[in-house]
Design an enzyme around this catalytic site. Sequence first.
Site, short mmCIF file in Angstrom:
data_model
loop_
_atom_site.label_atom_id
_atom_site.label_comp_id
_atom_site.label_asym_id
_atom_site.label_seq_id
_atom_site.Cartn_x
_atom_site.Cartn_y
_atom_site.Cartn_z
N PHE A 42 0.81 -1.22 0.00
CA PHE A 42 0.00 0.00 0.00
C PHE A 42 0.84 1.26 0.00
CE2 PHE A 42 -2.70 -3.20 1.84
CZ PHE A 42 -3.97 -2.91 1.35
N ASP A 43 0.51 2.16 -0.91
CA ASP A 43 0.92 3.54 -0.73
C ASP A 43 0.15 4.07 0.48
OD1 ASP A 43 1.88 6.26 -1.48
OD2 ASP A 43 -0.26 6.57 -1.82
N VAL A 44 0.72 5.02 1.18
CA VAL A 44 0.09 5.50 2.42
C VAL A 44 -0.46 6.92 2.27
CG1 VAL A 44 0.45 5.97 4.88
CG2 VAL A 44 1.55 3.98 3.80
#
Length: 227
Positions: free
Chosen positions: A3-5
């Site tokens: 996941f990108d955050v």
Amino acid sequence: MTFDVVGTLIDFEAGLKDCLAGIAAEVGVAVDGEEALTLYRQARYSDGADLFPDDLVRVYLAIAPTLGLPAERRYGERLRDSARSWKAFPDSAEALARLARDYRLIAMTNARRWAFDHFAAELGNPFHTAFTADDTGTEKPDPAFFEQVFDFVASEGAAREDILHVAQSQYHDIGISRKLGMTNCWIERRHAQNGYGGTIEPAEFTTPDYHFTSMAELADAVETARN
């Protein structure tokens, strides 16, 4: 799942706009939030940029005159430190908790570790592990960032083909993940807004393998597929 955050799970655009609006109110001016994001994007992705969100000090000093705000370092530091209290999108924590029941969740963020620790806590600490700019020594979309994640996944007996990469940024994540042979999922957080906001516009649009406008929709789709 990787996941990108910032921008996918944490609403950094709202965080930036809220902090700038607070400064503006104190000095008696008004700030247009979308204009501020455009200026932020132009200043953030320029020569001499530092790691995020430390770079917000420099960015603030660059954009403050155009916004009619005082170009003082203390306000830039305030913008940087506001990252400690940025909020998750309303659906992020619950969706991650649902996904964590069946998958190992790995965070991949261009933010520094100090900021990520606050983001992770805001999200309920759902991650199996995390890679930050401090850990990798580089930033997405550099393939070297992804390669370090691939090495970790391999050490746990899996491969890049087993990963679903989830992100909102076409520039930082979706395009490069496609080139690296990953399955990807685009969370289009700005689906109801024009433009790319605080995220750099990609040179070309990449059609993702999966496309949702929220993390909740992704979690629902995963549960439906598993049942």
